[in-house]
Design a protein around this motif. Structure first.
Motif, mmCIF file in Angstrom:
data_model
loop_
_atom_site.group_PDB
_atom_site.id
_atom_site.type_symbol
_atom_site.label_atom_id
_atom_site.label_comp_id
_atom_site.label_asym_id
_atom_site.label_seq_id
_atom_site.Cartn_x
_atom_site.Cartn_y
_atom_site.Cartn_z
ATOM 1 N N LEU A 1 37.427 21.823 -7.986
ATOM 2 C CA LEU A 1 38.066 20.827 -7.361
ATOM 3 C C LEU A 1 38.225 19.466 -7.858
ATOM 4 O O LEU A 1 36.876 18.338 -7.533
ATOM 5 N N THR A 2 39.001 17.972 -7.369
ATOM 6 C CA THR A 2 38.547 17.213 -7.541
ATOM 7 C C THR A 2 38.172 16.513 -6.596
ATOM 8 O O THR A 2 38.295 17.348 -5.093
ATOM 9 N N SER A 3 37.888 15.373 -5.751
ATOM 10 C CA SER A 3 37.688 14.630 -4.587
ATOM 11 C C SER A 3 38.719 14.460 -4.097
ATOM 12 O O SER A 3 38.607 14.428 -2.450
ATOM 13 N N ARG A 4 40.024 15.030 -4.807
ATOM 14 C CA ARG A 4 41.500 15.193 -3.451
ATOM 15 C C ARG A 4 41.341 16.451 -3.400
ATOM 16 O O ARG A 4 43.160 16.683 -2.747
ATOM 17 N N GLY A 5 41.362 17.602 -2.953
ATOM 18 C CA GLY A 5 41.271 18.809 -3.142
ATOM 19 C C GLY A 5 42.329 18.972 -4.655
ATOM 20 O O GLY A 5 42.557 20.367 -4.390
ATOM 21 N N GLN A 6 42.290 18.742 -5.854
ATOM 22 C CA GLN A 6 43.349 19.692 -6.732
ATOM 23 C C GLN A 6 42.364 20.068 -7.872
ATOM 24 O O GLN A 6 41.474 20.245 -7.905
ATOM 25 N N ASN A 7 43.387 20.906 -7.709
ATOM 26 C CA ASN A 7 42.576 22.051 -9.127
ATOM 27 C C ASN A 7 43.371 21.316 -10.335
ATOM 28 O O ASN A 7 44.484 20.458 -10.772
ATOM 29 N N ILE A 8 43.165 22.359 -11.724
ATOM 30 C CA ILE A 8 43.663 21.656 -13.061
ATOM 31 C C ILE A 8 44.891 21.716 -12.390
ATOM 32 O O ILE A 8 45.586 21.159 -13.848
ATOM 33 N N PHE A 9 46.023 22.882 -12.260
ATOM 34 C CA PHE A 9 47.414 22.730 -12.064
ATOM 35 C C PHE A 9 47.615 21.650 -11.470
ATOM 36 O O PHE A 9 48.609 20.873 -11.912
ATOM 37 N N HIS A 10 47.429 21.119 -10.499
ATOM 38 C CA HIS A 10 47.349 20.329 -10.066
ATOM 39 C C HIS A 10 47.377 18.702 -10.586
ATOM 40 O O HIS A 10 48.252 17.767 -10.478
ATOM 41 N N VAL A 11 46.531 17.965 -11.291
ATOM 42 C CA VAL A 11 46.430 17.233 -12.317
ATOM 43 C C VAL A 11 46.834 17.817 -13.678
ATOM 44 O O VAL A 11 47.767 16.185 -13.663
ATOM 45 N N ALA A 12 47.022 18.807 -14.325
ATOM 46 C CA ALA A 12 48.611 18.066 -15.294
ATOM 47 C C ALA A 12 49.282 18.347 -14.625
ATOM 48 O O ALA A 12 50.418 17.711 -14.933
ATOM 49 N N ALA A 13 49.267 18.747 -13.574
ATOM 50 C CA ALA A 13 51.165 18.812 -12.976
ATOM 51 C C ALA A 13 51.889 17.511 -12.764
ATOM 52 O O ALA A 13 52.583 16.683 -12.665
ATOM 53 N N LYS A 14 49.762 16.031 -12.270
ATOM 54 C CA LYS A 14 50.675 14.389 -12.095
ATOM 55 C C LYS A 14 50.760 13.918 -13.045
ATOM 56 O O LYS A 14 51.546 13.293 -12.963
ATOM 57 N N SER A 15 49.648 13.994 -13.937
ATOM 58 C CA SER A 15 50.193 13.252 -15.637
ATOM 59 C C SER A 15 51.132 13.844 -16.550
ATOM 60 O O SER A 15 51.266 13.442 -17.999
ATOM 61 N N GLY A 16 51.814 14.743 -15.926
ATOM 62 C CA GLY A 16 53.298 14.960 -16.701
ATOM 63 C C GLY A 16 52.815 15.950 -18.071
ATOM 64 O O GLY A 16 53.536 15.935 -18.764
ATOM 65 N N LYS A 17 51.988 16.990 -18.021
ATOM 66 C CA LYS A 17 51.675 18.071 -19.779
ATOM 67 C C LYS A 17 52.175 18.707 -19.059
ATOM 68 O O LYS A 17 51.516 20.274 -19.139
ATOM 69 N N ALA A 18 53.958 19.294 -19.513
ATOM 70 C CA ALA A 18 53.960 20.603 -19.391
ATOM 71 C C ALA A 18 53.536 21.868 -20.075
ATOM 72 O O ALA A 18 53.483 22.721 -19.678
ATOM 73 N N LYS A 19 53.479 21.525 -21.245
ATOM 74 C CA LYS A 19 53.176 22.313 -22.366
ATOM 75 C C LYS A 19 51.842 22.648 -21.643
ATOM 76 O O LYS A 19 51.329 23.757 -21.384
ATOM 77 N N ALA A 20 50.774 22.034 -21.323
ATOM 78 C CA ALA A 20 49.478 22.870 -20.302
ATOM 79 C C ALA A 20 49.908 23.077 -19.786
ATOM 80 O O ALA A 20 48.930 24.707 -19.130
ATOM 81 N N VAL A 21 50.544 23.086 -18.651
ATOM 82 C CA VAL A 21 50.746 23.718 -17.652
ATOM 83 C C VAL A 21 51.455 25.406 -18.089
ATOM 84 O O VAL A 21 51.004 26.387 -17.556
ATOM 85 N N SER A 22 52.712 25.180 -19.077
ATOM 86 C CA SER A 22 53.150 26.760 -19.308
ATOM 87 C C SER A 22 51.497 27.732 -20.039
ATOM 88 O O SER A 22 52.017 28.730 -19.380
ATOM 89 N N CYS A 23 50.527 26.568 -20.887
ATOM 90 C CA CYS A 23 49.713 27.476 -21.153
ATOM 91 C C CYS A 23 49.325 28.346 -20.037
ATOM 92 O O CYS A 23 48.843 29.140 -20.138
ATOM 93 N N MET A 24 48.553 27.135 -19.019
ATOM 94 C CA MET A 24 47.841 27.728 -18.224
ATOM 95 C C MET A 24 48.684 28.655 -17.179
ATOM 96 O O MET A 24 47.841 30.092 -16.774
ATOM 97 N N LEU A 25 49.996 29.572 -17.176
ATOM 98 C CA LEU A 25 50.304 30.055 -15.857
ATOM 99 C C LEU A 25 50.122 31.218 -17.762
ATOM 100 O O LEU A 25 50.289 32.640 -16.800
ATOM 101 N N LYS A 26 49.852 30.969 -18.804
ATOM 102 C CA LYS A 26 50.019 32.409 -19.732
ATOM 103 C C LYS A 26 48.688 33.493 -18.945
ATOM 104 O O LYS A 26 47.496 34.239 -19.881
ATOM 105 N N MET A 27 47.398 32.221 -18.625
ATOM 106 C CA MET A 27 46.524 32.873 -18.775
ATOM 107 C C MET A 27 46.308 33.307 -17.220
ATOM 108 O O MET A 27 46.101 32.515 -16.423
ATOM 109 N N PRO A 28 45.204 34.933 -17.409
ATOM 110 C CA PRO A 28 45.774 35.317 -16.103
ATOM 111 C C PRO A 28 44.422 35.258 -14.618
ATOM 112 O O PRO A 28 44.585 35.076 -13.389
ATOM 113 N N GLU A 29 43.519 34.600 -15.610
ATOM 114 C CA GLU A 29 42.777 34.311 -14.635
ATOM 115 C C GLU A 29 42.891 33.126 -13.542
ATOM 116 O O GLU A 29 42.099 32.808 -12.765
ATOM 117 N N LEU A 30 44.316 32.124 -13.597
ATOM 118 C CA LEU A 30 44.008 31.574 -13.036
ATOM 119 C C LEU A 30 45.285 31.332 -12.509
ATOM 120 O O LEU A 30 45.513 30.634 -11.512
#
Length: 611
Positions: free
Chosen positions: A306-335
């Motif tokens: 987690l970041t210093s603000r308690g955010q995971n990689i989904f939070h970070v991608a959502a904040k920076s507007g990386k839609a493709k990255a979010v779509s790819c991560m949603l397809k990863m079962p481990e996440l």
């Protein structure tokens, strides 16, 4: 003796004159002969003037140009080999002279990449310390050669003295750094084997690491050499950001470099930079889903970082507007378990995407069945509550699309939302009323304009009227289908706009809730009026050019496309989310999707990823 009228003024003028200097200049004949490479005129110009006792030569040759360039500087920059050779042989002290920028002739030759000039200068009768002379930027001749990508010249300078001390310049870059940045495997190997110079761990801690230079240059072979020669350098921080080599590789999406670093020193995966980000967060922030996947392969538990603000990689991608990255991560079962996690403020990735106004990411998350739309943050707000707070003011188009993305899937409000909105409305009722008045006035003006245009069009029909009995005053094209279409659409447009005008006039007399309801009813009517007016225009033009088949077909095609486009733009504005029925939401999703891809691409700021 006369006294000046203004005694102090003359003194000030004299002081001002004294503050200005006169630039040095070189004898024109000597300068011309040097730049043109005329050896005979050069020798003649050099022989003029009295003998200089310090150097035992003509004083003329010590002349300096405006930038304190000697004749050797000028001959070197002009590429005059014969003159350089002559000066190096007869007047070798010129090799050590510096100009206003601190450059020796060797700096100039190395910067230009001229190996012959460099050889002439370093083979003259001069001290080898010249190789270590630095200019105003802190660069030696070797720095200049490497910085300007002259590998051959750099090798000549290194071979002259392999035990030379390799200092860093004012940017903190050593020659090893520059060689690594250029991808010169052989030179890096030679420099790393140098027993002298600034190659100690202590020195590299204060300066830029060659490992980062190799990563920025995407030079895997250089990385391997650096690992073989000094593994400890891979643990160094990156400048003032406290970022490791893995941070750097993740930031630029260098997959081969990330794979190499993880295989050699995976411990850097768990190092945080000064901004509270781990390498996996850097990859997420930049939208590099392939880097995230590689990190999870080597270090599966890095997903829990987690970041210093308690955010995971989904939070970070959502904040920076990386839609493709979010779509790819949603397809990863481990996440999967990260999708609904809250940060220190109780925000889920959906909250974060809504707050930052990224409609593509909101749409992607809301249509994933695992995302809980009902979760509230620490302020007891759902994602829709946050979006509607923005809509109460003059929201940007980006925020409006975000609100639409939530409404189209039926995202819920928090149970207490109505109460909080009632309290806040009492505080801000006046400002909201003014805001709604502005909106009503704009729509009212457009509706009035449509009414005027359609009224005029009804009496300016295409084809005109019959002027003779028994059909005097009757439209000449009354029997044609397109004329009938024109009349029907124009009539519908006029009456819809009139109704909208009347509704909005009533809205001016009511409160905020009345204005809101009036706008909600008037906007669809205005949309119908605009669509009908467009179709009427298309039918009228079609009638006028009907004799030319290709032109009438073009008019029909263009008009049809524009009407569809108008509907796609206006329908989401009027109808999206206005129904709680699941079927309607699915139907209304498609015009929203068209809007999202037509305009959302300019608002989300999603970078291309290295797949």
């Amino acid at each position: 003796m006369s006294v000046p009228k203004f005694p102090g003024l003359l003194e000030e003028e004299e002081e001002e004159q004294g503050s200005y200097g006169t630039a040095e200049s070189m004898d024109p004949e000597l300068y011309r002969a040097t730049t043109e490479g005329d050896i005979l005129e050069f020798i003649q110009a050099m022989e003029q003037g009295p003998l200089d006792r310090q150097y035992g030569s003509s004083a003329t040759c010590l002349q300096l140009g405006p930038q304190k360039n000697t004749v050797l500087h000028i001959a070197t920059s002009s590429g005059r080999y014969e003159i350089v050779k002559l000066l190096c042989k007869d007047l070798p002290f010129f090799v050590a002279e510096k100009n206003a920028k601190g450059d020796t002739p060797l700096h100039i030759a190395a910067r230009g990449g001229d190996s012959l000039l460099v050889s002439l200068l370093i083979n003259s009768d001069f001290r080898e310390e010249i190789l270590e002379e630095r200019n105003e930027e802190g660069n030696t001749a070797l720095h200049e050669a490497l910085h300007h990508r002259h590998e051959k010249v750099a090798r000549i300078l290194i071979d002259k003295n392999r035990n030379i001390s390799y200092s860093v310049n004012k940017d903190g870059k050593s020659v090893v750094y520059l060689a690594a940045e250029g991808g010169y495997v052989g030179l890096v190997k030679i420099l790393m084997e140098n027993p002298a110079g600034n190659c100690s761990i202590e020195g590299r801690l204060r300066n830029k690491s060659p490992v980062h230079a190799a990563i920025l240059g995407r030079n895997l072979d250089v990385l391997k050499i650096l690992w073989e020669k000094d593994q400890s350098s891979f643990q160094l921080r990156f400048d003032e950001e406290r970022r490791s080599a893995l941070h750097c590789a993740a930031s630029i999406g260098y997959l081969e470099g990330v794979n190499f670093l993880l295989s050699k020193c995976s411990g850097t995966t768990y190092e945080m930079d000064k901004h509270g980000l781990f390498p996996i967060h850097i990859a997420s922030n930049k939208g590099h889903a392939n880097i995230i996947q590689e990190m999870l392969h080597h270090c599966p538990d890095s997903r829990d970082l987690l970041t210093s603000r308690g955010q995971n990689i989904f939070h970070v991608a959502a904040k920076s507007g990386k839609a493709k990255a979010v779509s790819c991560m949603l397809k990863m079962p481990e996440l999967a378990k990260l999708i609904n996690e809250r940060d220190d403020e109780g925000n889920t990735p959906l909250h974060i995407a809504t707050i930052n106004g990224h409609p593509r990411i909101v749409s992607t998350l809301t249509w994933d069945g695992r995302v809980n739309l009902e979760l509230e943050n620490n302020n007891r707000l759902t994602a829709l509550d946050i979006a509607e707070e923005y809509m109460e003011t003059m929201a940007s188009f980006q925020k409006r699309l975000t609100w639409m993305a939530l409404r189209v899937v039926g995202a819920p409000r928090a149970p207490h939302a109505k109460l909080s909105k009632t309290i806040s409305s009492r505080v801000e009722e006046h400002s909201q009323k003014e805001n709604y008045k502005d909106k009503v006035n704009v729509v009212l003006m457009v509706a009035t304009l449509v009414t005027t245009v359609t009224f005029a069009a009804a009496f300016s029909i295409p084809g005109g009227y019959n002027n003779s009995d028994p059909n005097q005053g009757i439209a000449t094209m009354l029997a044609k289908a397109k004329f009938q279409e024109f009349v029907i659409c124009d009539t519908i447009a006029m009456y819809c706009s009139i109704i909208a005008v009347v509704i909005l006039i009533w809205a001016q007399l009511g409160d905020v809730s009345t204005m809101h309801a009036a706008l909600k009813l008037a906007l669809p009517l205005l949309g119908i009026a605009l669509a009908m007016m467009s179709i009427a225009f298309m039918a009228g033009v079609y009638l006028i050019v009907s004799k030319l088949s290709w032109l009438r077909n073009v008019v029909l095609l263009m008009g049809s496309n524009f009407v569809v486009t108008l509907a796609a733009i206006f329908v989401p504005l009027c109808f999206l989310g206005s129904s709680n029925y699941h079927i309607f939401r699915h139907v209304s999703y498609y015009p929203f999707l068209l809007m999202l891809y037509a305009f959302g691409g300019y608002t989300d700021g999603d970078d291309d990823m290295d797949e």
